[in-house]
Motif scaffolding. Structure first.
Motif, PDB file in Angstrom:
ATOM      1  N   VAL A 231     -11.459 -21.662  -3.364  1.00 37.79           N
ATOM      2  CA  VAL A 231     -10.019 -21.587  -3.098  1.00 37.79           C
ATOM      3  C   VAL A 231      -9.752 -22.059  -1.670  1.00 37.79           C
ATOM      4  N   ASN A 232      -8.630 -22.737  -1.460  1.00 34.49           N
ATOM      5  CA  ASN A 232      -8.365 -23.370  -0.170  1.00 34.49           C
ATOM      6  C   ASN A 232      -7.783 -22.451   0.887  1.00 34.49           C
ATOM      7  N   GLY A 233      -6.994 -21.435   0.489  1.00 39.99           N
ATOM      8  CA  GLY A 233      -6.293 -20.689   1.510  1.00 39.99           C
ATOM      9  C   GLY A 233      -6.088 -19.221   1.199  1.00 39.99           C
ATOM     10  N   ALA A 234      -6.018 -18.419   2.268  1.00 42.52           N
ATOM     11  CA  ALA A 234      -5.708 -16.987   2.192  1.00 42.52           C
ATOM     12  C   ALA A 234      -4.510 -16.748   3.096  1.00 42.52           C
ATOM     13  N   TYR A 235      -3.369 -16.401   2.493  1.00 44.05           N
ATOM     14  CA  TYR A 235      -2.118 -16.295   3.236  1.00 44.05           C
ATOM     15  C   TYR A 235      -1.522 -14.898   3.020  1.00 44.05           C
ATOM     16  N   PHE A 236      -0.871 -14.376   4.062  1.00 43.58           N
ATOM     17  CA  PHE A 236      -0.377 -13.001   4.018  1.00 43.58           C
ATOM     18  C   PHE A 236       1.066 -12.924   4.492  1.00 43.58           C
ATOM     19  N   ARG A 237       1.852 -12.125   3.754  1.00 44.72           N
ATOM     20  CA  ARG A 237       3.241 -11.879   4.137  1.00 44.72           C
ATOM     21  C   ARG A 237       3.281 -10.951   5.348  1.00 44.72           C
ATOM     22  N   VAL A 238       4.408 -10.966   6.051  1.00 43.56           N
ATOM     23  CA  VAL A 238       4.608 -10.105   7.213  1.00 43.56           C
ATOM     24  C   VAL A 238       5.947  -9.397   7.047  1.00 43.56           C
TER      25      VAL A 238
ATOM     26  N   ALA B 181       4.797 -30.563  -4.366  1.00 48.97           N
ATOM     27  CA  ALA B 181       4.085 -29.966  -3.236  1.00 48.97           C
ATOM     28  C   ALA B 181       2.607 -30.326  -3.278  1.00 48.97           C
ATOM     29  N   ASP B 182       1.956 -30.241  -2.118  1.00 47.30           N
ATOM     30  CA  ASP B 182       0.508 -30.476  -2.096  1.00 47.30           C
ATOM     31  C   ASP B 182      -0.283 -29.177  -2.128  1.00 47.30           C
ATOM     32  N   THR B 183       0.399 -28.046  -1.846  1.00 49.12           N
ATOM     33  CA  THR B 183      -0.288 -26.755  -1.791  1.00 49.12           C
ATOM     34  C   THR B 183       0.485 -25.730  -2.615  1.00 49.12           C
ATOM     35  N   LEU B 184      -0.226 -25.037  -3.491  1.00 43.24           N
ATOM     36  CA  LEU B 184       0.362 -23.988  -4.314  1.00 43.24           C
ATOM     37  C   LEU B 184      -0.218 -22.654  -3.877  1.00 43.24           C
ATOM     38  N   MET B 185       0.663 -21.704  -3.543  1.00 41.65           N
ATOM     39  CA  MET B 185       0.235 -20.357  -3.185  1.00 41.65           C
ATOM     40  C   MET B 185       0.499 -19.435  -4.367  1.00 41.65           C
ATOM     41  N   LEU B 186      -0.548 -18.800  -4.865  1.00 41.65           N
ATOM     42  CA  LEU B 186      -0.413 -17.863  -5.971  1.00 41.65           C
ATOM     43  C   LEU B 186      -0.160 -16.470  -5.414  1.00 41.65           C
ATOM     44  N   THR B 187       1.012 -15.904  -5.710  1.00 45.25           N
ATOM     45  CA  THR B 187       1.274 -14.530  -5.282  1.00 45.25           C
ATOM     46  C   THR B 187       0.467 -13.584  -6.163  1.00 45.25           C
ATOM     47  N   ILE B 188      -0.284 -12.705  -5.534  1.00 46.32           N
ATOM     48  CA  ILE B 188      -1.226 -11.863  -6.268  1.00 46.32           C
ATOM     49  C   ILE B 188      -0.835 -10.395  -6.165  1.00 46.32           C
ATOM     50  N   PRO B 189      -1.173  -9.588  -7.170  1.00 44.42           N
ATOM     51  CA  PRO B 189      -0.929  -8.139  -7.111  1.00 44.42           C
ATOM     52  C   PRO B 189      -2.032  -7.463  -6.312  1.00 44.42           C
ATOM     53  N   SER B 190      -2.013  -7.644  -5.002  1.00 46.49           N
ATOM     54  CA  SER B 190      -3.133  -7.224  -4.156  1.00 46.49           C
ATOM     55  C   SER B 190      -3.421  -5.734  -4.265  1.00 46.49           C
ATOM     56  N   GLN B 191      -2.412  -4.922  -4.599  1.00 45.94           N
ATOM     57  CA  GLN B 191      -2.623  -3.472  -4.664  1.00 45.94           C
ATOM     58  C   GLN B 191      -3.482  -3.070  -5.854  1.00 45.94           C
ATOM     59  N   LEU B 192      -3.781  -4.018  -6.753  1.00 45.35           N
ATOM     60  CA  LEU B 192      -4.581  -3.695  -7.937  1.00 45.35           C
ATOM     61  C   LEU B 192      -6.072  -3.939  -7.726  1.00 45.35           C
ATOM     62  N   GLY B 193      -6.481  -4.218  -6.506  1.00 50.50           N
ATOM     63  CA  GLY B 193      -7.901  -4.242  -6.193  1.00 50.50           C
ATOM     64  C   GLY B 193      -8.527  -5.611  -6.126  1.00 50.50           C
TER      65      GLY B 193
ATOM     66  N   TYR C  95       0.857  -1.194   0.000  1.00 51.44           N
ATOM     67  CA  TYR C  95       0.000   0.000   0.000  1.00 51.44           C
ATOM     68  C   TYR C  95       0.887   1.235   0.000  1.00 51.44           C
ATOM     69  N   GLY C  96       0.248   2.392  -0.181  1.00 53.16           N
ATOM     70  CA  GLY C  96       0.950   3.648  -0.047  1.00 53.16           C
ATOM     71  C   GLY C  96       1.733   4.097  -1.263  1.00 53.16           C
TER      72      GLY C  96
ATOM     73  N   THR D  92       5.684  -0.474   3.922  1.00 54.66           N
ATOM     74  CA  THR D  92       4.278  -0.258   3.601  1.00 54.66           C
ATOM     75  C   THR D  92       3.711  -1.535   2.979  1.00 54.66           C
ATOM     76  N   GLN D  93       3.659  -2.562   3.823  1.00 55.24           N
ATOM     77  CA  GLN D  93       3.128  -3.869   3.457  1.00 55.24           C
ATOM     78  C   GLN D  93       2.425  -4.452   4.671  1.00 55.24           C
ATOM     79  N   SER D  94       1.838  -5.630   4.496  1.00 53.82           N
ATOM     80  CA  SER D  94       1.207  -6.306   5.625  1.00 53.82           C
ATOM     81  C   SER D  94       2.208  -6.485   6.758  1.00 53.82           C
ATOM     82  N   ALA D  95       1.775  -6.218   7.987  1.00 52.64           N
ATOM     83  CA  ALA D  95       2.618  -6.421   9.160  1.00 52.64           C
ATOM     84  C   ALA D  95       1.830  -7.271  10.156  1.00 52.64           C
ATOM     85  N   SER D  96       1.683  -6.807  11.380  1.00 49.42           N
ATOM     86  CA  SER D  96       1.016  -7.540  12.453  1.00 49.42           C
ATOM     87  C   SER D  96      -0.199  -8.306  11.927  1.00 49.42           C
ATOM     88  N   PRO D  97      -0.099  -9.641  11.792  1.00 52.68           N
ATOM     89  CA  PRO D  97      -1.106 -10.375  11.023  1.00 52.68           C
ATOM     90  C   PRO D  97      -2.355 -10.787  11.787  1.00 52.68           C
ATOM     91  N   MET D  98      -2.290 -10.865  13.108  1.00 53.88           N
ATOM     92  CA  MET D  98      -3.402 -11.472  13.840  1.00 53.88           C
ATOM     93  C   MET D  98      -4.727 -10.726  13.701  1.00 53.88           C
TER      94      MET D  98
END
Length: 356
Positions: free
Chosen positions: A42-49, A308-320, A12-13, A54-60
């Protein structure tokens, strides 16, 4: 491939031309993308820390909000930086989150990635590291965190305990306690050696978006060897449950003419990259862009994706929200089924501990 989810860096930002999101909008978008992803199966929603960025931080707070708005999708991190964490407080928060989510947590933790701050963890009050990367305190904290998650005593009751029905001097565990949480902990490994350590510990493996190794082998081949070493170490240590393994990739299916216009410029990055990270010659994964048949051919040739059994797709989250759900929908409809995936209609991946 048993499962796939999205991995958001939560940028963000930036200037308006690059999204221009505020922190508030980024967080609300993350929740809305998660809700929409669950509706797609979709199976999962995962976030970087990332801290001091200016990115995701404190995740809880974010993960709790996602868990409260959803019923089936797995919620997690990729990854929490242990250098910045109080391990007992993190154990409390993780247990509470797993209870709120009814056992849908996939908590990825690690030493942490390179960051903008110089020894930023010291600003959080965590001093004493003799390693310029802070790996020593991260490992120590992680071991304490695991003990707390397992329910081991972390403190001794007072001789005159107040407000709790405990025996004086008895060992006290962290509360709340979530028994199934220990099998929902992942370590984010950036090398083959660290993957073996994870296997011996009996945890899940979250293979990093980069590897601090460069042997001339492709990123997928390096990761596949990392996964093999992890599984061998897991079995040799005598663990009997089925571990999870995830890898992340940037994948942009081109289904419509608009997709070609939107994602076509990204195709120039369709090769592994070599660079220096934390003083190590490192390998970064490629970006996949193409029509579904092309993507299937390329992903099937990616040894780590197929292992692997799980694939995480990195997404351009800032694009909406709309664009990101479109990417996930394209992958769910036109690519994932041919890799063995079926829409998530029941919650955590089969074989996972579903109860907290």
């Amino acid at each position: 491939m048993r499962a796939f989810g999205f991995l958001s860096f939560g940028h963000y930002g930036h200037a308006a031309a690059h999204g221009g999101l505020s922190a508030r909008q980024m967080l609300h978008d993350a929740i809305d993308i998660s809700v929409g992803a669950e509706e797609l199966g979709v199976n999962g929603a995962y976030f970087r820390v990332h801290h001091f960025a200016t990115q995701s931080a404190s995740p809880m707070p974010l993960l709790s909000a996602v868990a409260a708005r959803t019923q089936r999708i797995e919620v997690g991190t990729g990854v929490i930086d242990m250098r910045y964490e109080n391990p007992l407080q993190l154990a409390e928060e993780a247990a509470a989150l797993n209870l709120i989510a009814d056992g849908r947590v996939a908590l990825g933790v690690s030493r942490g990635s390179p960051e903008p701050a110089d020894r930023g963890w010291e600003a959080f009050g965590y001093t004493g590291s003799t390693d310029p990367r802070g790996a020593d305190i991260a490992r120590e904290k992680f071991e304490l965190f695991l003990r707390a998650v397992r329910g081991e005593p972390m403190a001794r009751a007072s001789q005159q305990p107040y407000g709790a029905p405990v025996q004086p001097g008895a060992g006290l565990r962290i509360e709340p306690h979530s028994p199934g949480l220990i099998q929902r902990i992942w370590w984010g490994a950036g090398s083959r050696d660290s993957a073996e350590t994870v296997g011996r510990q009996g945890l899940n493996l979250m293979s990093s978006t980069l590897l601090t190794e460069a042997t001339g082998a492709s990123f997928g081949e390096l990761q596949a060897e990392q996964i093999d070493r992890f599984r061998s170490a897991f079995a040799e240590a005598g663990h009997t449950h089925r571990p999870r393994v995830s890898v992340s990739r940037s994948v942009f299916p081109v289904v419509t003419q608009q997709d070609a216009l939107t994602f076509g410029l990204r195709s120039g990055s369709g090769a592994d990259q070599i660079g220096i990270i934390d003083g190590h010659r490192s390998t970064f994964g490629r970006t996949y862009v193409g029509e579904p048949d092309q993507l299937l051919e390329q992903l099937r040739a990616d040894a780590a994706v197929m292992s692997a059994d799980t694939l995480m797709l990195t997404i351009p989250s800032q694009l909406g929200v709309e664009l990101n759900l479109h990417i996930l929908e394209n992958f769910a409809q036109h690519v994932a089924p041919a890799l063995g995936w079926q829409p998530n209609t029941a919650g955590p991946v089969e074989g996972d501990p579903a109860q907290p």
